[in-house]
Design a protein around this motif. Structure first.
Motif, PDB file in Angstrom:
ATOM      1  N   SER A  65       0.841  -1.187   0.000  1.00 54.59           N
ATOM      2  CA  SER A  65       0.000   0.000   0.000  1.00 54.59           C
ATOM      3  C   SER A  65       0.879   1.240   0.000  1.00 54.59           C
ATOM      4  O   SER A  65       1.797   1.368   0.811  1.00 54.59           O
ATOM      5  N   LYS A  94       4.321  -1.056   3.216  1.00 51.53           N
ATOM      6  CA  LYS A  94       3.628   0.193   2.924  1.00 51.53           C
ATOM      7  C   LYS A  94       4.631   1.333   2.804  1.00 51.53           C
ATOM      8  O   LYS A  94       5.749   1.255   3.325  1.00 51.53           O
ATOM      9  N   THR A 238      -1.341  -1.025  -4.412  1.00 46.43           N
ATOM     10  CA  THR A 238      -2.520  -0.180  -4.241  1.00 46.43           C
ATOM     11  C   THR A 238      -2.025   1.213  -3.867  1.00 46.43           C
ATOM     12  O   THR A 238      -1.320   1.380  -2.874  1.00 46.43           O
ATOM     13  N   ILE A 240      -3.095   5.037  -2.866  1.00 48.31           N
ATOM     14  CA  ILE A 240      -4.201   5.803  -2.303  1.00 48.31           C
ATOM     15  C   ILE A 240      -3.792   7.265  -2.190  1.00 48.31           C
ATOM     16  O   ILE A 240      -2.820   7.596  -1.497  1.00 48.31           O
ATOM     17  N   SER A 242      -4.887  10.471  -0.538  1.00 51.58           N
ATOM     18  CA  SER A 242      -5.788  10.895   0.533  1.00 51.58           C
ATOM     19  C   SER A 242      -5.729  12.407   0.686  1.00 51.58           C
ATOM     20  O   SER A 242      -4.655  13.007   0.665  1.00 51.58           O
ATOM     21  N   ARG A 297      -4.279  -0.932  -8.388  1.00 54.21           N
ATOM     22  CA  ARG A 297      -5.462  -0.216  -7.939  1.00 54.21           C
ATOM     23  C   ARG A 297      -5.064   1.179  -7.481  1.00 54.21           C
ATOM     24  O   ARG A 297      -4.072   1.349  -6.780  1.00 54.21           O
ATOM     25  N   ILE A 299      -6.903   4.741  -5.746  1.00 57.52           N
ATOM     26  CA  ILE A 299      -8.101   5.281  -5.115  1.00 57.52           C
ATOM     27  C   ILE A 299      -7.811   6.713  -4.668  1.00 57.52           C
ATOM     28  O   ILE A 299      -6.745   6.993  -4.122  1.00 57.52           O
ATOM     29  N   THR A 301      -9.400   9.397  -2.069  1.00 52.93           N
ATOM     30  CA  THR A 301     -10.360   9.295  -0.977  1.00 52.93           C
ATOM     31  C   THR A 301     -10.040  10.252   0.166  1.00 52.93           C
ATOM     32  O   THR A 301      -8.987  10.917   0.175  1.00 52.93           O
ATOM     33  N   ASP A 307      -9.028   2.754   3.906  1.00 51.65           N
ATOM     34  CA  ASP A 307      -9.124   1.293   3.983  1.00 51.65           C
ATOM     35  C   ASP A 307      -9.392   0.649   2.631  1.00 51.65           C
ATOM     36  O   ASP A 307      -9.547  -0.573   2.537  1.00 51.65           O
ATOM     37  N   GLY A 308      -9.481   1.447   1.570  1.00 52.33           N
ATOM     38  CA  GLY A 308      -9.712   0.888   0.235  1.00 52.33           C
ATOM     39  C   GLY A 308     -11.157   0.645  -0.090  1.00 52.33           C
ATOM     40  O   GLY A 308     -11.479   0.149  -1.182  1.00 52.33           O
ATOM     41  N   GLN A 309     -12.054   0.980   0.820  1.00 48.03           N
ATOM     42  CA  GLN A 309     -13.474   0.713   0.634  1.00 48.03           C
ATOM     43  C   GLN A 309     -14.264   1.976   0.311  1.00 48.03           C
ATOM     44  O   GLN A 309     -15.491   1.911   0.157  1.00 48.03           O
ATOM     45  N   VAL A 313     -12.430   5.143  -7.394  1.00 44.70           N
ATOM     46  CA  VAL A 313     -11.476   4.197  -7.934  1.00 44.70           C
ATOM     47  C   VAL A 313     -11.124   4.638  -9.354  1.00 44.70           C
ATOM     48  O   VAL A 313     -12.010   4.862 -10.194  1.00 44.70           O
TER      49      VAL A 313
END
Length: 315
Positions: A65, A94, A238, A240, A242, A297, A299, A301, A307-309, A313
């Protein structure tokens, strides 16, 4: 071969000689340097950064991550605290990549140095380069490292100059001279992977270097994208992004208007009709570049929902 050095063993650090020895039950040297930097969990060397290998050193695929946190979150103690809690709870390997522009502006003001922006981008003259080097590579980076250590995360703060992780060139002057701003040329994914396999969590500041002794201010979103791309041959990545919004919004004033998925075609359409504009354009361009280079992936967010949820995406 066991290349793990036990700090409790009382053995002295094996320095010197033509082969740096591993203080273990083996007489084999620790494989440092060269084209095969040793993986502590395997006798096989790490793949090269330009390798076509899609998976890491054996197995069905090891996940990693990469979380990029923006400068606005760095300045918001509540959100930053929650992000560090959540980041620390991410299992396995990570990387954290951070901004810090607002802090740099504050420190520059305290020092009597004017901050100049063009289209939301900082002009980095020599005085401002000194400020961002101190703030990004020092104050912000080391505070994040210390807080992650308090969470039990074995973090290591780095700029792109450290270990020659990220090299760039000074942005050519076109309509605007941005000064000491770097456009990335390469990222050493193999060296980052070596740190990760040693149980270290890199914390990257938005600074790179040109290989000739000059530090360059570099966009943190770009560093996150190219770092993810460099690690994609070794891991299932992944990435992310943020920030202070719950995702990419159809209506900037309505936090419930999150667009759940964006493809390249969607992006072009949203830019054309004005749904996506301003600073969100380069962020999504960086995200799409990562996906198109093999990052599993991506994201975008809210900083408190990594948390990837949740979020948008990028596909």
């Amino acid at each position: 071969m066991n290349n793990n050095i036990n700090p409790q063993s009382g053995n002295s650090l094996p320095l010197g000689g033509s082969g740096v020895g591993s203080k273990s039950n083996s007489n084999n040297p620790l494989p440092l340097g060269g084209h095969g930097v040793g993986n502590p969990h395997s006798d096989k060397p790490l793949p090269q950064s330009n390798s076509n290998t899609s998976l890491p050193w054996g197995g069905s695929g090891v996940g990693i991550s990469i979380v990029k946190v923006g400068g606005a979150i760095v300045e918001d103690e509540r959100q930053l605290s929650m992000l560090l809690d959540n980041f620390s709870a991410i299992p396995g390997r990570k990387v954290l990549i951070h901004g810090g522009g607002r802090r740099a502006t504050q420190i520059a003001s305290q020092l009597g140095i004017e901050s100049r922006m063009v289209n939301g981008r900082r002009i980095t003259d020599e005085k401002m380069l000194n400020v961002v080097t101190m703030v990004y590579g020092g104050l912000v980076n080391k505070q994040l490292v210390a807080r992650l250590q308090a969470h039990g995360v074995n973090a290591l703060g780095l700029t792109g100059a450290d270990m020659d992780i990220v090299r760039s060139h000074r942005r050519p002057v076109k309509d605007v001279d941005y000064g000491f701003v770097g456009d990335v040329d390469k990222v050493d994914g193999e060296r980052l992977a070596t740190l990760l396999e040693a149980g270290i969590t890199p914390v990257l500041a938005p600074l790179t270097h040109d290989g000739n002794g000059t530090i360059l201010n570099t966009n943190a979103d770009t560093i996150a994208s190219v770092a993810a791309q460099a690690l994609a041959p070794f891991y299932e990545v992944t990435l992310i992004y943020s920030f202070e919004k719950p995702g990419v919004l159809r209506d900037p004033d309505d936090d419930s208007s999150v667009i759940p998925h964006i493809t390249r075609a969607d992006f072009d359409r949203y830019v054309a009709d004005g749904t996506i504009s301003g600073g969100m354009i380069p962020k999504i361009e960086n995200a799409l570049a990562a996906v198109e280079a093999g990052v599993r992936r991506v994201i975008i967010t809210l900083a408190t929902a990594i948390d990837g949820q949740h979020g948008t995406v990028i596909e």
